[in-house]
Enzyme design. Structure first.
Site, mmCIF file in Angstrom:
data_model
loop_
_atom_site.group_PDB
_atom_site.id
_atom_site.type_symbol
_atom_site.label_atom_id
_atom_site.label_comp_id
_atom_site.label_asym_id
_atom_site.label_seq_id
_atom_site.Cartn_x
_atom_site.Cartn_y
_atom_site.Cartn_z
ATOM 1 N N ALA A 83 44.918 97.732 39.939
ATOM 2 C CA ALA A 83 46.097 98.379 40.532
ATOM 3 C C ALA A 83 45.736 98.771 41.960
ATOM 4 O O ALA A 83 44.552 98.890 42.299
ATOM 5 C CB ALA A 83 46.498 99.616 39.729
ATOM 6 N N LYS A 94 51.425 98.446 42.344
ATOM 7 C CA LYS A 94 50.726 97.179 42.224
ATOM 8 C C LYS A 94 51.410 96.136 43.094
ATOM 9 O O LYS A 94 52.521 96.321 43.528
ATOM 10 C CB LYS A 94 50.729 96.700 40.760
ATOM 11 C CG LYS A 94 49.784 97.510 39.882
ATOM 12 C CD LYS A 94 49.760 97.031 38.443
ATOM 13 C CE LYS A 94 49.509 95.589 38.231
ATOM 14 N NZ LYS A 94 48.281 95.066 38.848
ATOM 15 N N GLU A 103 53.058 90.113 36.754
ATOM 16 C CA GLU A 103 52.207 91.145 36.146
ATOM 17 C C GLU A 103 53.056 92.097 35.309
ATOM 18 O O GLU A 103 52.686 92.464 34.193
ATOM 19 C CB GLU A 103 51.477 91.944 37.239
ATOM 20 C CG GLU A 103 50.435 91.130 37.975
ATOM 21 C CD GLU A 103 49.859 91.838 39.192
ATOM 22 O OE1 GLU A 103 48.866 91.344 39.710
ATOM 23 O OE2 GLU A 103 50.397 92.859 39.621
ATOM 24 N N LYS A 121 41.168 104.210 44.015
ATOM 25 C CA LYS A 121 42.564 103.913 43.657
ATOM 26 C C LYS A 121 43.190 105.017 42.801
ATOM 27 O O LYS A 121 44.387 104.970 42.534
ATOM 28 C CB LYS A 121 42.621 102.612 42.855
ATOM 29 C CG LYS A 121 41.792 101.469 43.404
ATOM 30 C CD LYS A 121 42.629 100.560 44.182
ATOM 31 C CE LYS A 121 41.987 99.264 44.577
ATOM 32 N NZ LYS A 121 41.928 98.303 43.509
HETATM 33 C C1 A5P Z 1 48.101 91.778 42.337
HETATM 34 O O1 A5P Z 1 49.398 91.408 42.622
HETATM 35 C C2 A5P Z 1 47.966 93.260 42.326
HETATM 36 O O2 A5P Z 1 48.896 93.958 41.580
HETATM 37 C C3 A5P Z 1 46.561 93.689 41.934
HETATM 38 O O3 A5P Z 1 46.458 93.930 40.573
HETATM 39 C C4 A5P Z 1 46.239 94.917 42.687
HETATM 40 O O4 A5P Z 1 46.581 94.677 44.030
HETATM 41 C C5 A5P Z 1 44.762 95.267 42.590
HETATM 42 O O5 A5P Z 1 44.004 94.292 43.223
HETATM 43 P P1 A5P Z 1 42.473 94.503 43.534
HETATM 44 O O6 A5P Z 1 41.779 94.600 42.237
HETATM 45 O O7 A5P Z 1 42.084 93.278 44.322
HETATM 46 O O8 A5P Z 1 42.364 95.731 44.373
#
Ligand code: A5P
Length: 223
Positions: A83, A94, A103, A121
């Protein structure tokens, strides 16, 4: 940070039970989950997997995992994803990876959603991160103006070549720079979704069941 993400990926993969249907998230943290899960599969774990994006599907397949057609299943046991931000109510932003709609569809049809995030986060209030909103191309400038009338200033997401970013659903993404942190994310989600042309927002409510927050020396879980 990669070490933390790796540990999170491994921990989540170890929670997966034999014979289950698994939803694969998208992004750098989900990638570690997929790698660890693939390792478990090569050691005998038998699962069926569906993916929220082509990139996760490609990675899983390259690691020898079989990805099944979404239309062949009617439920998902566990969905695992990262996220951009999550709060103590497990509300999330997200979509930085652009896969928010797929997702959300997978998370919504999963018995259990496990979210894996590093400590940066885990926030008190959502809203420092850009809020992605998927919009259909038709009338997208009007949609952007309508968002602005409600106080949401946004920019069209661009790809590496500075062309408009196109999602796997052939839509665009408007990234909103929120003017303040969100007191009631559901209210913002509903307001934004009320604009015709908006497909969905990156605000996820009531979807996450278990959250693993990774620190340099530990992983904290909350349910
Ligand atoms: C993808 O569309 C996003 O929802 C990812 O789940 C979210 O940005 C987290 O990504 P990272 O793990 O790369 O930070």
């Amino acid at each position: 940070m990669d070490e933390i993400k790796q540990k999170l990926g491994e921990t989540a993969a170890n929670l997966i039970k034999d014979k289950s249907v698994i939803g694969l998230g998208t992004g750098s943290t989900a990638k570690y989950f997929i790698k660890s899960l693939a390792k478990r599969c090569s050691n005998g774990l038998s699962i069926r997997a569906v993916s929220s994006s082509k990139s996760s599907e490609r990675l899983a397949k390259n690691l020898g995992m079989k990805i099944i057609d979404l239309e062949k299943i009617n439920h998902i046991d566990v969905y695992v994803d990262g996220a951009d931000e999550i709060n103590s109510k497990k509300q999330m932003i997200k979509g930085r990876g652009g896969a928010l709609l797929r997702e959300k569809i997978l998370a919504n049809s999963s018995t259990k959603v496990i979210i894996i995030v590093d400590y940066t986060k885990y926030v008190e209030k959502l809203g420092a991160a850009l809020l992605p909103v998927e919009v259909i191309p038709f009338g997208c400038n009007l949609t952007k103006n309508n968002l602005e009338k409600l106080g949401y200033i946004s920019n069209f997401r661009k790809d590496r070549d500075s062309n408009l970013y196109i999602t796997e659903n052939d839509n665009y993404i408007l990234d909103i720079k929120l003017q303040k942190l969100l007191d009631d994310p559901l209210k913002d989600h509903n307001l934004i979704k009320s604009i015709p042309g908006v497909v969905d927002t990156g605000i996820f409510i009531d979807l996450a069941k278990a959250v693993l927050v990774g620190y340099h020396d530990k992983i904290e879980r909350f349910f």
